[in-house]
Write a protein that holds these residues in place. Structure first.
Motif, short mmCIF file in Angstrom:
data_model
loop_
_atom_site.label_atom_id
_atom_site.label_comp_id
_atom_site.label_asym_id
_atom_site.label_seq_id
_atom_site.Cartn_x
_atom_site.Cartn_y
_atom_site.Cartn_z
N LEU A 1 -2.69 -85.91 5.56
CA LEU A 1 -1.95 -87.10 5.22
C LEU A 1 -0.72 -87.08 4.90
O LEU A 1 0.26 -87.70 5.64
N SER A 2 -0.17 -86.45 3.95
CA SER A 2 1.26 -86.33 3.35
C SER A 2 2.06 -85.76 4.40
O SER A 2 3.17 -86.22 4.78
N GLY A 3 1.73 -84.76 4.92
CA GLY A 3 2.55 -83.98 6.08
C GLY A 3 2.69 -84.70 7.35
O GLY A 3 3.87 -85.01 7.80
N ALA A 4 1.72 -85.45 7.80
CA ALA A 4 1.64 -86.13 8.78
C ALA A 4 2.60 -87.46 8.61
O ALA A 4 3.44 -87.94 9.60
N TYR A 5 2.53 -88.15 7.62
CA TYR A 5 3.39 -89.46 7.26
C TYR A 5 4.72 -88.96 7.05
O TYR A 5 5.53 -89.56 7.63
N ALA A 6 5.07 -87.80 6.41
CA ALA A 6 6.46 -87.49 6.48
C ALA A 6 7.02 -86.95 7.66
O ALA A 6 8.11 -87.54 8.07
N ALA A 7 6.20 -86.27 8.75
CA ALA A 7 6.56 -86.09 9.92
C ALA A 7 6.92 -87.27 10.55
O ALA A 7 8.00 -87.46 11.65
N ASN A 8 5.91 -88.32 10.61
CA ASN A 8 6.19 -89.56 11.40
C ASN A 8 7.55 -90.29 10.76
O ASN A 8 8.22 -90.98 11.74
N ARG A 9 7.70 -90.26 9.55
CA ARG A 9 8.95 -90.82 8.85
C ARG A 9 10.21 -90.36 9.35
O ARG A 9 11.38 -90.63 9.74
N LEU A 10 10.18 -88.94 9.65
CA LEU A 10 11.29 -88.34 9.96
C LEU A 10 11.75 -88.44 11.71
O LEU A 10 12.71 -88.70 12.17
N LEU A 11 10.69 -88.59 12.25
CA LEU A 11 10.79 -88.99 13.61
C LEU A 11 11.38 -90.25 13.79
O LEU A 11 12.29 -90.51 14.69
N ALA A 12 10.93 -91.16 13.06
CA ALA A 12 11.46 -92.51 12.94
C ALA A 12 13.05 -92.61 12.72
O ALA A 12 13.71 -93.73 13.25
N ALA A 13 13.46 -91.48 11.89
CA ALA A 13 14.97 -91.41 11.56
C ALA A 13 15.59 -90.49 12.72
O ALA A 13 16.69 -90.12 12.60
N ASN A 14 15.20 -90.41 13.98
CA ASN A 14 15.64 -89.61 14.96
C ASN A 14 15.78 -88.18 14.58
O ASN A 14 16.63 -87.52 15.03
N ARG A 15 14.84 -87.55 14.03
CA ARG A 15 15.02 -86.16 13.57
C ARG A 15 14.00 -85.54 14.33
O ARG A 15 12.65 -85.90 14.62
N SER A 16 14.21 -84.18 14.79
CA SER A 16 13.28 -83.27 15.53
C SER A 16 12.31 -82.68 14.53
O SER A 16 12.62 -82.40 13.65
N VAL A 17 10.93 -82.74 14.95
CA VAL A 17 10.08 -82.44 13.83
C VAL A 17 9.12 -81.34 14.28
O VAL A 17 8.59 -81.72 15.55
N THR A 18 8.79 -80.29 13.85
CA THR A 18 7.43 -79.45 14.10
C THR A 18 6.70 -79.52 12.76
O THR A 18 6.98 -79.48 11.56
N VAL A 19 5.42 -79.73 12.94
CA VAL A 19 4.17 -79.51 12.13
C VAL A 19 3.58 -78.40 12.10
O VAL A 19 2.94 -78.09 13.40
#
Length: 411
Positions: free
Chosen positions: A17-35
């Motif tokens: 949950l913590s990792g998924a939420y952090a990834a979602n927030r970074l995506l919302a900030a227009n950052r490229s994300v890999t989990v």
């Protein structure tokens, strides 16, 4: 650090949950994300027995009246919840073998207390919702082995594929480590080494659920509601020390009526011994304990005599759960104590402590491009809200760091 090749803005280690939420927030900030996650599924310590009925085998409860951050997240994700069922008597079996029926006040005896809700369809649904974006690259079955980082630059993260033993490297501007601190400190090589005091705190922090397990048992019909029972029970003699309704099987609240219960470290050791004797005996043991504590017979719980001879078994207790079906009733046992991504081999704590005080400042401390999330990094008792709070903090820190790196690179 001169980062070669393709660079992702942020790598998130841990698809809970913590990792998924952090990834979602970074995506919302227009950052490229890999989990990345070593498990072959998302969810981390949120695990729902979907095919068995829908009961949660990991984190399950939310307290919306006091957990405002979690409540906002639920509304944001449009996730529906169900109040915990607390109507009817409580059943207790004492160490002396005496049985008691407490006619009311189930909330006073429930492990969740009063005011708790659960996620309709299972808590892991939240993680699936957070990661259902094509722009987030989710790579499962990849265990991080080494992180080389520059305190003023990015990082090279080395991993091993748990399914075929192949290796690889990913280059990133920032890393969010959203796995249990003790697991991170003992399984990943950091170059340069993390600060000594931070490592000591990480290694000393208990991992939520590391010594425990959960059992879910699914039935053809909801016999406890039919007989006006709360489904709350306390058992001082059995391996499962308390039971509750995990899903009702009504209005999309799971596909089958299901009870769930906590297994302590001592109980987990005993259940492992019983499971080694075969699936039928394990199924009979769990079902027998339920029937005894609630004072019901085979007919009441819906046991089908015509299919009782053969028990079918799948899964592993230390992975995504041991699943045994017999007579139309399914028992699922998840041992977090045997899960290598939750519990390290160490002496078990056999007390009945289901919570810990987390949030040491050293756990939250970032190191160069490395940022730390996960429920244990937030002051509290390891609730889902704590995982969200940690994710918000780490994502904000990582976003600011990435911005700084990009501005520096553009000069």
């Amino acid at each position: 650090m001169n980062i070669p090749g393709t660079v992702v803005d942020a790598l998130v280690v841990g698809a809970g949950l913590s990792g998924a939420y952090a990834a979602n927030r970074l995506l919302a900030a227009n950052r490229s994300v890999t989990v990345m996650d070593a498990r072959n599924r998302v969810g981390g310590r949120l695990l729902t027995a979907d095919t068995q009925g829908g009961g949660d085998l990991g984190g399950a409860w939310i307290w919306p009246r006091s957990e405002h951050v979690m409540n906002n997240a639920l509304q944001e994700l449009q996730v529906k919840t169900v109040p915990m069922w607390l109507e009817g008597p409580v059943f207790a079996r004492l160490q002396t073998g005496q049985h008691h029926v407490i006619p009311d006040f189930a909330g006073n005896f429930a492990a969740c207390g009063t005011g708790a809700v659960r996620v309709r369809g299972g808590a892991s649904k939240m993680v699936q919702t957070l990661l259902q974006h094509d722009e987030i690259s989710v790579q499962l079955g990849k265990r991080i082995t080494r992180i080389e980082y520059d305190e003023n630059g990015g990082a090279q993260v080395h991993y091993r594929n748990v399914n075929d033993d192949s290796t690889g490297t990913i280059h990133c501007r920032a890393v969010i480590l959203a796995a249990p601190p003790k697991i991170l400190a003992n399984t990943i090589e950091f170059i340069p080494a993390l600060p000594k005091e931070k490592v000591e705190r990480m290694q000393a922090t208990p991992t939520w659920m590391e010594d425990y397990g959960k059992v879910a048992i699914s039935f053809p019909e909801n016999w406890w509601r039919k007989h006006k029972m709360s489904a709350i029970s306390i058992d001082q003699m059995g391996e499962v020390q308390t039971w509750w309704e995990a899903c009702s099987g009504i209005d999309e609240d799971g596909s089958r009526p299901t009870l769930a219960g906590f297994v302590t470290a001592k109980g987990a050791n005993e259940l492992k011994r019983i499971s080694d004797k075969g699936p039928s005996g394990f199924h009979d043991h769990i079902l027998g304990a339920v029937m005894k504590i609630y004072g019901v017979d085979a007919k009441t719980v819906g046991l089908d005599d015509s299919t009782c001879e053969e028990a079918t078994q799948s899964g592993i207790a230390g992975e995504d759960g041991l699943v045994i079906s017999k007579g139309g009733i399914t028992v699922t046992y998840k041992s977090w104590k045997e899960d290598p991504y939750t519990s390290l081999e160490s002496p078990a704590h056999e007390g009945n402590h289901f919570s810990n005080n987390y949030g040491d400042r050293h756990l939250q401390q970032s190191v160069g491009p490395l940022f730390f999330a996960g429920t244990e990094t937030t002051p509290g008792s390891g609730h889902m809200e704590d995982a969200i709070v940690a994710a918000q903090r780490a994502a904000k820190e990582a976003e600011a760091y990435i911005d700084k790196q990009l501005r520096r690179g553009s000069k």
